[in-house]
Design a protein around this motif. Structure first.
Motif, PDB file in Angstrom:
ATOM      1  N   ASP A 149      12.531   3.330  68.210  1.00  0.00           N
ATOM      2  CA  ASP A 149      13.340   3.012  69.396  1.00  0.00           C
ATOM      3  C   ASP A 149      13.510   1.503  69.501  1.00  0.00           C
ATOM      4  OD1 ASP A 149      14.667   2.877  71.774  1.00  0.00           O
ATOM      5  OD2 ASP A 149      12.941   3.415  73.021  1.00  0.00           O
ATOM      6  N   GLY A 178      18.880  -2.407  72.465  1.00  0.00           N
ATOM      7  CA  GLY A 178      18.067  -3.119  73.444  1.00  0.00           C
ATOM      8  C   GLY A 178      18.645  -4.369  74.064  1.00  0.00           C
ATOM      9  N   ALA A 221      15.407  -0.161  71.204  1.00  0.00           N
ATOM     10  CA  ALA A 221      15.689  -0.575  72.585  1.00  0.00           C
ATOM     11  C   ALA A 221      14.448  -0.548  73.473  1.00  0.00           C
ATOM     12  CB  ALA A 221      16.772   0.315  73.183  1.00  0.00           C
ATOM     13  N   ASP A 222      13.298  -0.197  72.926  1.00  0.00           N
ATOM     14  CA  ASP A 222      12.046  -0.187  73.694  1.00  0.00           C
ATOM     15  C   ASP A 222      11.897  -1.524  74.431  1.00  0.00           C
ATOM     16  OD1 ASP A 222       9.384  -0.252  74.577  1.00  0.00           O
ATOM     17  OD2 ASP A 222       8.652   0.849  72.827  1.00  0.00           O
ATOM     18  N   PRO A 223      11.872  -1.503  75.773  1.00  0.00           N
ATOM     19  CA  PRO A 223      11.882  -2.770  76.527  1.00  0.00           C
ATOM     20  C   PRO A 223      10.510  -3.405  76.702  1.00  0.00           C
ATOM     21  CG  PRO A 223      11.935  -0.934  78.058  1.00  0.00           C
ATOM     22  CD  PRO A 223      11.950  -0.330  76.675  1.00  0.00           C
ATOM     23  N   ARG A 224       9.446  -2.742  76.258  1.00  0.00           N
ATOM     24  CA  ARG A 224       8.107  -3.273  76.490  1.00  0.00           C
ATOM     25  C   ARG A 224       7.896  -4.602  75.768  1.00  0.00           C
ATOM     26  NH1 ARG A 224       4.249   1.363  74.555  1.00  0.00           N
ATOM     27  NH2 ARG A 224       5.975   1.599  73.046  1.00  0.00           N
ATOM     28  N   VAL A 267       2.720  -0.602  66.445  1.00  0.00           N
ATOM     29  CA  VAL A 267       3.741  -1.248  67.283  1.00  0.00           C
ATOM     30  C   VAL A 267       5.073  -1.290  66.539  1.00  0.00           C
ATOM     31  CG1 VAL A 267       4.431  -3.396  68.412  1.00  0.00           C
ATOM     32  CG2 VAL A 267       2.053  -2.608  68.552  1.00  0.00           C
ATOM     33  N   ARG A 286      15.920  -4.955  65.381  1.00  0.00           N
ATOM     34  CA  ARG A 286      17.076  -4.545  66.188  1.00  0.00           C
ATOM     35  C   ARG A 286      18.380  -4.813  65.457  1.00  0.00           C
ATOM     36  NH1 ARG A 286      15.520  -6.609  72.370  1.00  0.00           N
ATOM     37  NH2 ARG A 286      14.312  -4.737  72.936  1.00  0.00           N
ATOM     38  N   ALA A 325       6.798   2.074  66.425  1.00  0.00           N
ATOM     39  CA  ALA A 325       7.388   2.428  67.718  1.00  0.00           C
ATOM     40  C   ALA A 325       8.727   1.732  67.915  1.00  0.00           C
ATOM     41  CB  ALA A 325       6.421   2.068  68.844  1.00  0.00           C
ATOM     42  N   LEU A 326       8.814   0.471  67.499  1.00  0.00           N
ATOM     43  CA  LEU A 326      10.054  -0.280  67.655  1.00  0.00           C
ATOM     44  C   LEU A 326      11.123   0.175  66.666  1.00  0.00           C
ATOM     45  CD1 LEU A 326       8.552  -3.829  68.222  1.00  0.00           C
ATOM     46  CD2 LEU A 326       9.720  -2.401  69.909  1.00  0.00           C
ATOM     47  N   ARG A 335      10.894  -8.221  66.159  1.00  0.00           N
ATOM     48  CA  ARG A 335      11.656  -7.226  66.914  1.00  0.00           C
ATOM     49  C   ARG A 335      13.155  -7.507  66.824  1.00  0.00           C
ATOM     50  NH1 ARG A 335      10.356  -6.029  73.165  1.00  0.00           N
ATOM     51  NH2 ARG A 335      10.827  -8.265  73.325  1.00  0.00           N
ATOM     52  N   HIS A 347       2.644  -3.584  74.580  1.00  0.00           N
ATOM     53  CA  HIS A 347       2.388  -2.988  73.267  1.00  0.00           C
ATOM     54  C   HIS A 347       0.928  -3.185  72.862  1.00  0.00           C
ATOM     55  CE1 HIS A 347       6.270  -1.533  71.862  1.00  0.00           C
ATOM     56  NE2 HIS A 347       6.852  -2.621  72.347  1.00  0.00           N
TER      57      HIS A 347
END
Length: 269
Positions: free
Chosen positions: A173, A236, A175-178, A166, A214, A169-170, A210, A183
């Motif tokens: 990206d 994001g 900005a991943d909105p999930r 997880v 960011r 992945a963040l 997160r 996740h």
């Protein structure tokens, strides 16, 4: 992926550089985009890492600093660190012999670099300076090193494979909105399990981790001169105001003051 440095690395510096006349040695290291030096330490020298060109990143454990030309980072002797850049940059390293250095700051400390200090650091890197000129310039450095009251942004690396997937992945990206539940499904875990593992592995909730990730990504973009609105979207946030509020809430100051030590409001908050 880390690239192999094309020149002498900081950890090799003192195998080839003669002792300084005074307390410091100045070295420059070009950095290609994405290039990071391997973790290393300087047991007998404090270091001041400064970007003579571009923007540096310095990591000490899970803590990281973004360094535009307006700030440098003091690294105490013996502390393991990594230095790199997302774009072309030049690391300007000042190495202070511990037994001759009047400063002994025990922790990594950001330092403001104004025009006078920047010119002095460049001047001290010149070949051909007389011993007297070098010692006089060096004496002024101590008066100009002004610590900044800012904290690093910490993005701990998880140990559990699911949490690490997880996190990776963040980081790829921001900005991943999930949300956490999406996740969790992606890595084959329940929301409750992933919640527990995030806190266990990082000491943070998923949302806080997160946010830290960011903001770290945002700092590198802001330091390169990108506008706040574009950076906010890239990491994001729906609006610049939401991004600035998150930054102030997490770091305790605005991006402009964090990066540049600005006293007044500016376009970066």
């Amino acid at each position: 992926m880390d690239q192999k440095p094309r020149n002498r690395t900081p950890q090799e510096t003192f195998a080839t550089v003669p002792d300084a006349v005074g307390a410091l040695v100045v070295e420059s290291f070009p950095l290609a985009p994405g290039q990071w030096f391997v973790p290393h330490r300087h047991p007998e020298h404090h270091q001041l890492a400064w970007a003579r060109r571009g923007v540096l990143g310095v990591a000490v454990g899970d803590a990281s600093w973004v360094l535009p030309r307006t700030r440098a980072l003091w690294l105490p002797a013996g502390i393991e660190h990594r230095t790199g850049a997302s774009r072309d940059a030049v690391l300007h390293g000042l190495y202070f012999a511990v037994d001759r250095c009047p400063l002994d700051w025990p922790e990594p400390t950001p330092v403001a670099v104004d025009g006078l200090l920047a010119r002095l650091l460049t001047y001290l890197a010149r070949d051909g300076l007389t011993d007297g000129a070098r010692l006089r310039g060096e004496a002024v450095v101590w008066d100009l090193l002004r610590p900044l009251p800012t904290v690093p942004i910490e993005v701990p690396t998880p140990k559990d494979d699911r949490v690490r997937a997880v996190a990776e992945a963040l980081l790829v990206d921001p900005a991943d909105p999930r949300g956490l539940e999406a996740h969790a499904r992606a890595v084959g875990a329940s929301r409750r399990t992933l919640t527990r593992l995030f806190v266990r592995d990082t000491g943070m909730t998923f949302d806080r981790w997160r946010t830290q990730a960011r903001l770290r990504a945002a700092l590198a973009l802001l330091a390169e001169g990108q506008p706040v609105a574009r950076v906010a979207r890239a990491v994001g946030y729906a609006t610049p105001s939401a991004f600035l509020a998150a930054f102030r809430r997490t770091v305790g100051t605005s991006p402009g003051r964090y990066l540049h030590g600005a006293e007044e409001d500016d376009p970066n908050g």
